[in-house]
Design a protein around this motif. Sequence first.
Motif, PDB file in Angstrom:
ATOM      1  N   THR A 268       0.822  -1.203   0.000  1.00  0.00           N
ATOM      2  CA  THR A 268       0.000   0.000   0.000  1.00  0.00           C
ATOM      3  C   THR A 268       0.863   1.263   0.000  1.00  0.00           C
ATOM      4  OG1 THR A 268      -0.136   0.083   2.417  1.00  0.00           O
ATOM      5  CG2 THR A 268      -1.859  -1.178   1.262  1.00  0.00           C
ATOM      6  N   LEU A 269       0.281   2.344  -0.475  1.00  0.00           N
ATOM      7  CA  LEU A 269       0.977   3.617  -0.539  1.00  0.00           C
ATOM      8  C   LEU A 269       1.416   4.080   0.847  1.00  0.00           C
ATOM      9  CD1 LEU A 269       1.855   6.240  -2.006  1.00  0.00           C
ATOM     10  CD2 LEU A 269      -0.498   7.065  -1.631  1.00  0.00           C
ATOM     11  N   ASP A 270       0.540   3.986   1.819  1.00  0.00           N
ATOM     12  CA  ASP A 270       0.892   4.446   3.161  1.00  0.00           C
ATOM     13  C   ASP A 270       2.041   3.621   3.747  1.00  0.00           C
ATOM     14  OD1 ASP A 270      -0.931   2.322   3.248  1.00  0.00           O
ATOM     15  OD2 ASP A 270      -2.241   3.261   4.729  1.00  0.00           O
ATOM     16  N   TRP A 271       2.050   2.331   3.500  1.00  0.00           N
ATOM     17  CA  TRP A 271       3.177   1.493   3.927  1.00  0.00           C
ATOM     18  C   TRP A 271       4.466   1.996   3.284  1.00  0.00           C
ATOM     19  CZ3 TRP A 271       4.993  -2.252   7.066  1.00  0.00           C
ATOM     20  CH2 TRP A 271       6.170  -2.884   6.684  1.00  0.00           C
TER      21      TRP A 271
ATOM     22  N   SER B  24      -7.586   4.548   9.856  1.00  0.00           N
ATOM     23  CA  SER B  24      -6.871   5.060   8.688  1.00  0.00           C
ATOM     24  C   SER B  24      -5.647   5.828   9.150  1.00  0.00           C
ATOM     25  CB  SER B  24      -7.800   5.931   7.842  1.00  0.00           C
ATOM     26  OG  SER B  24      -8.373   6.964   8.645  1.00  0.00           O
ATOM     27  N   GLY B  25      -5.735   7.123   9.186  1.00  0.00           N
ATOM     28  CA  GLY B  25      -4.618   7.934   9.635  1.00  0.00           C
ATOM     29  C   GLY B  25      -4.836   9.395   9.318  1.00  0.00           C
ATOM     30  N   LEU B  26      -3.768  10.156   9.445  1.00  0.00           N
ATOM     31  CA  LEU B  26      -3.805  11.591   9.239  1.00  0.00           C
ATOM     32  C   LEU B  26      -2.671  11.989   8.302  1.00  0.00           C
ATOM     33  CD1 LEU B  26      -4.460  14.337  11.762  1.00  0.00           C
ATOM     34  CD2 LEU B  26      -2.268  14.381  10.612  1.00  0.00           C
TER      35      LEU B  26
ATOM     36  N   ALA C 281       8.185  14.553  11.805  1.00  0.00           N
ATOM     37  CA  ALA C 281       8.727  13.190  11.785  1.00  0.00           C
ATOM     38  C   ALA C 281       8.682  12.566  13.177  1.00  0.00           C
ATOM     39  CB  ALA C 281      10.158  13.205  11.246  1.00  0.00           C
ATOM     40  N   GLU C 282       9.024  13.351  14.180  1.00  0.00           N
ATOM     41  CA  GLU C 282       8.991  12.858  15.555  1.00  0.00           C
ATOM     42  C   GLU C 282       7.562  12.502  15.978  1.00  0.00           C
ATOM     43  OE1 GLU C 282       9.641  14.876  19.876  1.00  0.00           O
ATOM     44  OE2 GLU C 282      11.168  15.333  18.351  1.00  0.00           O
ATOM     45  N   CYS C 283       6.618  13.355  15.644  1.00  0.00           N
ATOM     46  CA  CYS C 283       5.213  13.078  15.980  1.00  0.00           C
ATOM     47  C   CYS C 283       4.730  11.821  15.282  1.00  0.00           C
ATOM     48  CB  CYS C 283       4.333  14.273  15.615  1.00  0.00           C
ATOM     49  SG  CYS C 283       4.526  15.651  16.742  1.00  0.00           S
ATOM     50  N   SER C 284       5.130  11.639  14.035  1.00  0.00           N
ATOM     51  CA  SER C 284       4.740  10.436  13.313  1.00  0.00           C
ATOM     52  C   SER C 284       5.224   9.182  14.038  1.00  0.00           C
ATOM     53  CB  SER C 284       5.287  10.466  11.887  1.00  0.00           C
ATOM     54  OG  SER C 284       4.965   9.263  11.227  1.00  0.00           O
ATOM     55  N   ARG C 285       6.461   9.199  14.469  1.00  0.00           N
ATOM     56  CA  ARG C 285       7.013   8.037  15.175  1.00  0.00           C
ATOM     57  C   ARG C 285       6.226   7.755  16.451  1.00  0.00           C
ATOM     58  NH1 ARG C 285      12.435   9.086  15.732  1.00  0.00           N
ATOM     59  NH2 ARG C 285      12.805   8.036  13.779  1.00  0.00           N
ATOM     60  N   HIS C 286       5.877   8.791  17.183  1.00  0.00           N
ATOM     61  CA  HIS C 286       5.110   8.600  18.420  1.00  0.00           C
ATOM     62  C   HIS C 286       3.745   7.984  18.126  1.00  0.00           C
ATOM     63  CE1 HIS C 286       7.573  10.734  21.529  1.00  0.00           C
ATOM     64  NE2 HIS C 286       8.205  11.053  20.410  1.00  0.00           N
ATOM     65  N   PHE C 287       3.098   8.458  17.052  1.00  0.00           N
ATOM     66  CA  PHE C 287       1.802   7.888  16.698  1.00  0.00           C
ATOM     67  C   PHE C 287       1.945   6.438  16.231  1.00  0.00           C
ATOM     68  CE2 PHE C 287       0.233  12.313  16.478  1.00  0.00           C
ATOM     69  CZ  PHE C 287      -0.896  12.167  17.265  1.00  0.00           C
ATOM     70  N   LEU C 288       2.964   6.147  15.446  1.00  0.00           N
ATOM     71  CA  LEU C 288       3.167   4.773  14.970  1.00  0.00           C
ATOM     72  C   LEU C 288       3.381   3.806  16.125  1.00  0.00           C
ATOM     73  CD1 LEU C 288       5.349   5.117  11.763  1.00  0.00           C
ATOM     74  CD2 LEU C 288       3.078   4.108  11.938  1.00  0.00           C
ATOM     75  N   LEU C 289       4.067   4.253  17.149  1.00  0.00           N
ATOM     76  CA  LEU C 289       4.277   3.400  18.318  1.00  0.00           C
ATOM     77  C   LEU C 289       2.967   3.070  19.020  1.00  0.00           C
ATOM     78  CD1 LEU C 289       7.542   4.989  19.738  1.00  0.00           C
ATOM     79  CD2 LEU C 289       7.281   2.700  18.736  1.00  0.00           C
ATOM     80  N   ARG C 290       1.951   3.869  18.780  1.00  0.00           N
ATOM     81  CA  ARG C 290       0.615   3.615  19.350  1.00  0.00           C
ATOM     82  C   ARG C 290      -0.349   3.061  18.315  1.00  0.00           C
ATOM     83  NH1 ARG C 290       1.404   9.145  21.595  1.00  0.00           N
ATOM     84  NH2 ARG C 290      -0.277   9.742  20.209  1.00  0.00           N
ATOM     85  N   GLY C 291       0.197   2.635  17.145  1.00  0.00           N
ATOM     86  CA  GLY C 291      -0.633   2.000  16.134  1.00  0.00           C
ATOM     87  C   GLY C 291      -1.406   2.950  15.248  1.00  0.00           C
TER      88      GLY C 291
ATOM     89  N   ARG D 122      -1.291   6.094  12.130  1.00  0.00           N
ATOM     90  CA  ARG D 122      -0.501   6.545  10.979  1.00  0.00           C
ATOM     91  C   ARG D 122      -0.589   8.060  10.810  1.00  0.00           C
ATOM     92  NH1 ARG D 122      -3.024   1.943   7.029  1.00  0.00           N
ATOM     93  NH2 ARG D 122      -2.616   0.212   8.446  1.00  0.00           N
ATOM     94  N   PHE D 123       0.557   8.705  10.809  1.00  0.00           N
ATOM     95  CA  PHE D 123       0.676  10.162  10.694  1.00  0.00           C
ATOM     96  C   PHE D 123       1.705  10.427   9.601  1.00  0.00           C
ATOM     97  CE2 PHE D 123       2.439  14.268  11.682  1.00  0.00           C
ATOM     98  CZ  PHE D 123       1.490  14.985  12.377  1.00  0.00           C
ATOM     99  N   ILE D 124       1.255  10.989   8.480  1.00  0.00           N
ATOM    100  CA  ILE D 124       2.088  11.154   7.288  1.00  0.00           C
ATOM    101  C   ILE D 124       2.167  12.632   6.923  1.00  0.00           C
ATOM    102  CG2 ILE D 124       2.138  10.710   4.787  1.00  0.00           C
ATOM    103  CD1 ILE D 124       0.787   7.995   5.388  1.00  0.00           C
TER     104      ILE D 124
END
Length: 170
Positions: free
Chosen positions: A12-15, A94-96, A122-132, A134-136
């Motif tokens: 997928t694109l988001d991946w 989904s995500g943001l 980028a830092e915020c994205s990592r924090h969100f990913l750690l909680r499952g 998606r922040f792009i």
Amino acid sequence: MAAFTEDEVGKTLDWEILLYGSISMYRNRKYLDDDLQWLRLRGYRVYSIDCKAWKSEAAMLESFGEVLSFPAYYGRNFNALRDCLGDVEVPDESGLVIVLDSYDWYTRNVGLAGKTVLGILAECSRHFLLRGRRFITLVQSDDPLMAFEGLAGVSTHWNRREWLNKDRGL
């Protein structure tokens, strides 16, 4: 929710965007529009910011607050931006996506502030990913050489259709 299911991994694109960091660069607006359509069809919440309106760091910080409806106590500095971005609601299913349109207009005149903003995202994205979640961030730039390294441990990358220099007119 897991950040990605086994059915999505590598397909997928988001991946693809999040695999190399959370920030993807675009020169060609059609490619950006195509990818935004894909993300919207999958329920992503999209916030677009026109960076041509940013004449100063203060204007940039104000713009984020307005577009993302930050609370009244938002302090309009980089620490407050980081804090408020961390509190933005990111849909579970989904995500943001934050779109920074014409980012090269802003970065020409602000020095390190352009890199700082992307580092915070980028830092915020990592924090969100750690909680499952998606922040792009999608960054549109007419400058085919624009690049940023060392953003919370990652660098910006060009989207899949403009990955090669020749695809950006170089």
